[in-house]
Design a protein around this motif. Structure first.
Motif, PDB file in Angstrom:
ATOM      1  N   GLN A 167       6.729  22.198  13.537  1.00  0.00           N
ATOM      2  CA  GLN A 167       5.763  22.211  12.459  1.00  0.00           C
ATOM      3  C   GLN A 167       5.806  20.875  11.741  1.00  0.00           C
ATOM      4  N   VAL A 168       4.785  20.613  10.941  1.00  0.00           N
ATOM      5  CA  VAL A 168       4.727  19.368  10.180  1.00  0.00           C
ATOM      6  C   VAL A 168       4.745  19.692   8.694  1.00  0.00           C
ATOM      7  N   LEU A 169       5.683  19.087   7.997  1.00  0.00           N
ATOM      8  CA  LEU A 169       5.776  19.198   6.549  1.00  0.00           C
ATOM      9  C   LEU A 169       5.372  17.864   5.934  1.00  0.00           C
ATOM     10  N   VAL A 170       4.912  17.889   4.702  1.00  0.00           N
ATOM     11  CA  VAL A 170       4.539  16.644   4.030  1.00  0.00           C
ATOM     12  C   VAL A 170       5.093  16.615   2.623  1.00  0.00           C
ATOM     13  N   ARG A 171       5.249  15.406   2.116  1.00  0.00           N
ATOM     14  CA  ARG A 171       5.578  15.217   0.708  1.00  0.00           C
ATOM     15  C   ARG A 171       4.959  13.913   0.238  1.00  0.00           C
ATOM     16  N   ALA A 172       4.650  13.844  -1.037  1.00  0.00           N
ATOM     17  CA  ALA A 172       4.136  12.613  -1.628  1.00  0.00           C
ATOM     18  C   ALA A 172       5.307  11.685  -1.895  1.00  0.00           C
ATOM     19  N   GLY A 173       5.125  10.408  -1.566  1.00  0.00           N
ATOM     20  CA  GLY A 173       6.244   9.472  -1.650  1.00  0.00           C
ATOM     21  C   GLY A 173       6.101   8.390  -2.689  1.00  0.00           C
ATOM     22  N   GLY A 174       5.208   8.550  -3.658  1.00  0.00           N
ATOM     23  CA  GLY A 174       5.038   7.493  -4.659  1.00  0.00           C
ATOM     24  C   GLY A 174       4.311   6.296  -4.074  1.00  0.00           C
ATOM     25  N   ARG A 175       4.658   5.089  -4.539  1.00  0.00           N
ATOM     26  CA  ARG A 175       4.019   3.873  -4.043  1.00  0.00           C
ATOM     27  C   ARG A 175       4.424   3.617  -2.595  1.00  0.00           C
ATOM     28  N   TYR A 176       3.443   3.244  -1.794  1.00  0.00           N
ATOM     29  CA  TYR A 176       3.695   3.001  -0.380  1.00  0.00           C
ATOM     30  C   TYR A 176       4.445   1.693  -0.194  1.00  0.00           C
ATOM     31  N   MET A 193       2.675   7.207   5.831  1.00  0.00           N
ATOM     32  CA  MET A 193       1.351   6.628   5.927  1.00  0.00           C
ATOM     33  C   MET A 193       0.809   6.339   4.534  1.00  0.00           C
ATOM     34  N   PRO A 194      -0.063   5.336   4.398  1.00  0.00           N
ATOM     35  CA  PRO A 194      -0.689   5.051   3.112  1.00  0.00           C
ATOM     36  C   PRO A 194      -1.871   5.980   2.857  1.00  0.00           C
ATOM     37  N   VAL A 195      -2.072   6.331   1.604  1.00  0.00           N
ATOM     38  CA  VAL A 195      -3.223   7.144   1.188  1.00  0.00           C
ATOM     39  C   VAL A 195      -3.749   6.589  -0.125  1.00  0.00           C
ATOM     40  N   LEU A 196      -4.948   7.032  -0.498  1.00  0.00           N
ATOM     41  CA  LEU A 196      -5.566   6.527  -1.725  1.00  0.00           C
ATOM     42  C   LEU A 196      -5.140   7.306  -2.957  1.00  0.00           C
ATOM     43  N   GLY A 197      -5.067   8.629  -2.844  1.00  0.00           N
ATOM     44  CA  GLY A 197      -4.726   9.434  -4.008  1.00  0.00           C
ATOM     45  C   GLY A 197      -5.818   9.386  -5.059  1.00  0.00           C
ATOM     46  N   ALA A 198      -5.479   9.841  -6.244  1.00  0.00           N
ATOM     47  CA  ALA A 198      -6.421   9.845  -7.373  1.00  0.00           C
ATOM     48  C   ALA A 198      -5.649   9.585  -8.650  1.00  0.00           C
ATOM     49  N   LEU A 210      -6.313  13.770   1.656  1.00  0.00           N
ATOM     50  CA  LEU A 210      -5.648  12.469   1.620  1.00  0.00           C
ATOM     51  C   LEU A 210      -5.742  11.762   2.973  1.00  0.00           C
ATOM     52  N   ILE A 211      -5.519  12.503   4.054  1.00  0.00           N
ATOM     53  CA  ILE A 211      -5.603  11.895   5.390  1.00  0.00           C
ATOM     54  C   ILE A 211      -7.040  11.510   5.707  1.00  0.00           C
ATOM     55  N   ASP A 212      -7.978  12.396   5.415  1.00  0.00           N
ATOM     56  CA  ASP A 212      -9.387  12.129   5.733  1.00  0.00           C
ATOM     57  C   ASP A 212      -9.983  11.020   4.877  1.00  0.00           C
ATOM     58  N   ASP A 213      -9.463  10.820   3.668  1.00  0.00           N
ATOM     59  CA  ASP A 213      -9.993   9.770   2.789  1.00  0.00           C
ATOM     60  C   ASP A 213      -9.534   8.378   3.203  1.00  0.00           C
ATOM     61  N   GLY A 214      -8.488   8.290   4.016  1.00  0.00           N
ATOM     62  CA  GLY A 214      -8.055   7.010   4.542  1.00  0.00           C
ATOM     63  C   GLY A 214      -7.392   6.115   3.517  1.00  0.00           C
TER      64      GLY A 214
END
Length: 227
Positions: A167-176, A193-198, A210-214
């Motif tokens: 399975q795949v788990l995720v977590r937010a990692g702060g600044r890339y 991976m880098p994401v844009l966030g809000a 987050l993944i789809d927004d690139g």
């Protein structure tokens, strides 16, 4: 062959080689892929002849005749789909197709490994320093359960899987930062991976968006081709 023919060949061959060299060095003309205009330094291969006209790092393929995709330094990676290009700012808005493929829950999705995004980029490209980080962990069931118990609510179980085994788990990692430092869990492989966030934040439970927004890439111009 008569001497006159040899002389003609000797005079003709350099001219042909010069013309061929000039053809190889021809400038890249703007081209279309769907609604996108592909211009210098990016280029689309000539489908009829297979000829190239620019740096390999800036080659773009036209997926399904509508989506421009930059190939990557990792041979088995799916590359990056281009959403928008700003030639003035030398900036690309892209989506990591390998991570999007995971979202599709394809049966053999982890035949395409989960890479750190930075490992797939060639030298001219840099991830925008304003990006946030999203960390993906590929874990067998037992390791995933242990990771979730240790994660203190930071880890989110996703619908993504690596075949039937992990399975795949995720977590937010702060600044890339592109490499790591986001925590590891025994038995789990990780990638960031880098994401844009809000508003300067990324919520791991919102991983699909987050993944789809690139994210954004910038590039350095290639050196000029010799005349």
């Amino acid at each position: 062959m008569a001497p006159g023919h040899w002389l003609a060949l000797a005079l003709w061959l350099p001219l042909m080689l010069t013309a061929a060299t000039a053809e190889e060095r021809r400038p890249c003309s703007p081209n279309k892929c769907g609604n996108h205009t592909i211009s210098h330094p990016f280029w689309l291969p000539d489908r009829a002849t297979g000829r190239s006209c620019g740096s390999p790092d800036f080659e773009v393929t036209c997926k399904d005749k509508i989506t421009p995709v930059i190939l990557t330094s990792a041979a088995i990676s799916l590359g990056f789909a281009i959403l928008r290009v700003s030639y003035e700012d030398r900036s690309l808005h892209v989506v990591d197709l390998g991570k999007r493929y995971l979202l599709q829950q394809a049966p053999n999705s982890c035949l395409v490994p989960i890479w750190n995004t930075s490992a797939k980029l060639s030298a001219p490209f840099t991830i925008s320093p304003g990006s946030l980080g999203l960390v993906l962990y590929s874990c067998p069931e037992a390791a995933g359960a242990a990771a979730l118990a240790l994660g203190g609510g930071e880890l989110v179980r996703t619908g993504m899987r690596c075949g039937n085994e992990s399975q795949v788990l995720v977590r937010a990692g702060g600044r890339y930062n592109g490499t790591g430092g986001y925590g590891r869990y025994e038995g789990c492989d990780s990638a960031v991976m880098p994401v844009l966030g809000a508003n300067g934040e990324a919520n791991a439970s919102d991983y699909v968006r987050l993944i789809d927004d690139g994210f954004f890439l910038t590039w350095e111009l290639p050196p000029p081709q010799p005349e």
